[in-house]
Design a protein around this motif. Structure first.
Motif, PDB file in Angstrom:
ATOM      1  N   PRO A  74       0.795  -1.227   0.000  1.00  0.00           N
ATOM      2  CA  PRO A  74       0.000   0.000   0.000  1.00  0.00           C
ATOM      3  C   PRO A  74       0.823   1.271   0.000  1.00  0.00           C
ATOM      4  N   ILE A  75       2.167   1.152  -0.118  1.00  0.00           N
ATOM      5  CA  ILE A  75       3.015   2.347  -0.087  1.00  0.00           C
ATOM      6  C   ILE A  75       3.271   2.804  -1.512  1.00  0.00           C
ATOM      7  N   PRO A  76       2.832   3.988  -1.890  1.00  0.00           N
ATOM      8  CA  PRO A  76       3.074   4.467  -3.256  1.00  0.00           C
ATOM      9  C   PRO A  76       4.526   4.856  -3.451  1.00  0.00           C
ATOM     10  N   ALA A  77       5.351   3.866  -3.637  1.00  0.00           N
ATOM     11  CA  ALA A  77       6.774   4.142  -3.858  1.00  0.00           C
ATOM     12  C   ALA A  77       6.976   4.501  -5.318  1.00  0.00           C
ATOM     13  N   VAL A  78       8.124   4.214  -5.844  1.00  0.00           N
ATOM     14  CA  VAL A  78       8.377   4.451  -7.259  1.00  0.00           C
ATOM     15  C   VAL A  78       7.654   3.356  -8.030  1.00  0.00           C
ATOM     16  N   ASN A  79       6.617   3.704  -8.726  1.00  0.00           N
ATOM     17  CA  ASN A  79       5.738   2.703  -9.327  1.00  0.00           C
ATOM     18  C   ASN A  79       5.871   2.669 -10.843  1.00  0.00           C
ATOM     19  N   MET A  80       5.534   1.509 -11.391  1.00  0.00           N
ATOM     20  CA  MET A  80       5.474   1.356 -12.840  1.00  0.00           C
ATOM     21  C   MET A  80       4.010   1.394 -13.267  1.00  0.00           C
ATOM     22  N   PRO A  81       3.650   2.183 -14.268  1.00  0.00           N
ATOM     23  CA  PRO A  81       2.257   2.184 -14.739  1.00  0.00           C
ATOM     24  C   PRO A  81       1.910   0.816 -15.307  1.00  0.00           C
ATOM     25  N   GLY A  82       0.851   0.209 -14.785  1.00  0.00           N
ATOM     26  CA  GLY A  82       0.532  -1.142 -15.224  1.00  0.00           C
ATOM     27  C   GLY A  82      -0.776  -1.264 -15.989  1.00  0.00           C
ATOM     28  N   TYR A  83      -1.486  -0.156 -16.295  1.00  0.00           N
ATOM     29  CA  TYR A  83      -2.802  -0.255 -16.925  1.00  0.00           C
ATOM     30  C   TYR A  83      -3.055   1.003 -17.737  1.00  0.00           C
ATOM     31  N   SER A  84      -3.345   0.847 -19.019  1.00  0.00           N
ATOM     32  CA  SER A  84      -3.480   2.018 -19.894  1.00  0.00           C
ATOM     33  C   SER A  84      -4.846   2.133 -20.558  1.00  0.00           C
ATOM     34  N   ALA A  85      -5.794   1.239 -20.230  1.00  0.00           N
ATOM     35  CA  ALA A  85      -7.094   1.235 -20.911  1.00  0.00           C
ATOM     36  C   ALA A  85      -8.144   2.073 -20.209  1.00  0.00           C
ATOM     37  N   THR A  86      -7.797   2.721 -19.106  1.00  0.00           N
ATOM     38  CA  THR A  86      -8.784   3.432 -18.294  1.00  0.00           C
ATOM     39  C   THR A  86      -9.612   4.451 -19.077  1.00  0.00           C
ATOM     40  N   PRO A  87      -9.032   5.363 -19.856  1.00  0.00           N
ATOM     41  CA  PRO A  87      -9.861   6.351 -20.574  1.00  0.00           C
ATOM     42  C   PRO A  87     -10.893   5.693 -21.491  1.00  0.00           C
ATOM     43  N   PHE A  88     -10.487   4.653 -22.208  1.00  0.00           N
ATOM     44  CA  PHE A  88     -11.405   3.969 -23.122  1.00  0.00           C
ATOM     45  C   PHE A  88     -12.557   3.323 -22.357  1.00  0.00           C
ATOM     46  N   VAL A  89     -12.228   2.580 -21.287  1.00  0.00           N
ATOM     47  CA  VAL A  89     -13.252   1.881 -20.514  1.00  0.00           C
ATOM     48  C   VAL A  89     -14.214   2.868 -19.874  1.00  0.00           C
ATOM     49  N   GLN A  90     -13.683   3.935 -19.293  1.00  0.00           N
ATOM     50  CA  GLN A  90     -14.542   4.904 -18.626  1.00  0.00           C
ATOM     51  C   GLN A  90     -15.461   5.614 -19.620  1.00  0.00           C
ATOM     52  N   THR A  91     -14.942   5.933 -20.798  1.00  0.00           N
ATOM     53  CA  THR A  91     -15.766   6.601 -21.816  1.00  0.00           C
ATOM     54  C   THR A  91     -16.883   5.687 -22.305  1.00  0.00           C
ATOM     55  N   LYS A  92     -16.524   4.435 -22.615  1.00  0.00           N
ATOM     56  CA  LYS A  92     -17.521   3.493 -23.096  1.00  0.00           C
ATOM     57  C   LYS A  92     -18.557   3.173 -22.017  1.00  0.00           C
ATOM     58  N   SER A  93     -18.127   3.106 -20.772  1.00  0.00           N
ATOM     59  CA  SER A  93     -19.057   2.837 -19.678  1.00  0.00           C
ATOM     60  C   SER A  93     -20.053   3.980 -19.529  1.00  0.00           C
ATOM     61  N   ALA A  94     -19.560   5.204 -19.647  1.00  0.00           N
ATOM     62  CA  ALA A  94     -20.453   6.364 -19.557  1.00  0.00           C
ATOM     63  C   ALA A  94     -21.461   6.356 -20.702  1.00  0.00           C
ATOM     64  N   ASP A  95     -20.986   6.016 -21.910  1.00  0.00           N
ATOM     65  CA  ASP A  95     -21.899   5.930 -23.055  1.00  0.00           C
ATOM     66  C   ASP A  95     -22.952   4.847 -22.829  1.00  0.00           C
TER      67      ASP A  95
END
Length: 274
Positions: A216-237
């Motif tokens: 749970p410690i936000p240390a130096v992290n690697m981005p592991g997920y890039s589909a969020t904008p697409f999923v959120q937009t389609k879900s809203a639609d």
């Protein structure tokens, strides 16, 4: 030659479409003797104590029709009109008389009347099965062929209305399930987008960076997920479309299934059937 087969036969235009030797169809001359014939008489009222009226009139067969040898009234003309200043009833079965015994009203031959007769409305005097051809999505390059009976039962209005209401209700419930599923996808997407792994150094040469188990410690992290904008937009639609879908279902219920306010209520106010 049958006994107890009295009749009253009223004919207007005896043999009016009589076929002469020259092919013309006009009434016969005075020297031509003709018999009554439903096929060529202009208009006729036939009342019989015992007859095979469907055969006489050349009518198409129907299920559960009365057998030959029953009393009958037959009407034939180019046009027949029945006009009532109040209401008209077409009724089959026994009349509701008093003091007729446990079996009620009898048939004309004295037999028990135990079967409710059918009412058949036939346009075209044809009741045989008819062939049909329709598109089948499982066979996009061909058409499915089968046959279907021509004479079919009439739906009962209240039952049909309740059935359609149940269908609309089921669609609304399905829409709610789709909405719940969309909401869960959004939540999972957000959870994945916020999911992090701390970065450590591999103990094995060449000692490259590697993700450690989730902490749970936000240390130096690697981005592991890039589909969020697409999923959120389609879900809203999807949520917006579901809202419009539900509004359309409510409009269907109001317009077609509301007896008091529906502009296109599916049941007649004046025609009823059992």
């Amino acid at each position: 030659g049958a006994t107890q087969a009295g009749r009253i036969d009223l004919i207007a235009g005896l043999a009016s479409s009589y076929r002469h030797k020259n092919g013309k169809r006009t009434p016969p001359n005075e020297d031509t003797a003709v018999n009554p014939n439903f096929a060529i008489d202009a208009a006729r009222i036939y009342v019989s104590q015992k007859a095979d009226i469907d055969r006489y009139l050349g009518l198409a067969p129907v299920p559960m029709h009365a057998p030959a040898g029953r009393s009958c009234i037959g009407l034939e003309a180019d046009a027949i009109r029945l006009h009532s200043r109040n209401d008209i009833k077409i009724v089959t079965g026994r009349a509701r008389y008093e003091n007729t015994g446990k079996d009620g009203e009898r048939l004309s031959n004295g037999g028990k009347n135990e079967v409710v007769g059918t009412i058949s409305l036939i346009a075209g005097n044809y009741t045989d099965e008819e062939d049909r051809s329709f598109f089948d999505i499982t066979r996009p390059f061909g058409r499915t062929k089968d046959s279907r009976r021509k004479l079919q039962p009439i739906p009962k209005g209240d039952n049909l209305s309740e059935c359609l209401e149940d269908i609309v209700k089921s669609l609304q419930e399905l829409s709610a399930l789709v909405g719940d599923n969309t909401s869960m996808i959004q939540k999972m997407d957000l959870a994945l987008s916020r999911h992090t792994h701390a970065i450590g150094v591999s103990p094995i040469a060449p000692y490259a960076p590697q993700a450690l188990p989730p902490v749970p410690i936000p240390a130096v992290n690697m981005p592991g997920y890039s589909a969020t904008p697409f999923v959120q937009t389609k879900s809203a639609d999807s949520m917006e479309n579901r809202g419009q879908f539900n509004k359309n279902l409510e409009a269907i219920k109001f317009n077609y299934l509301n007896e008091h306010f529906g502009s296109d209520y599916i049941n007649s106010k004046y025609v009823f059937t059992t």
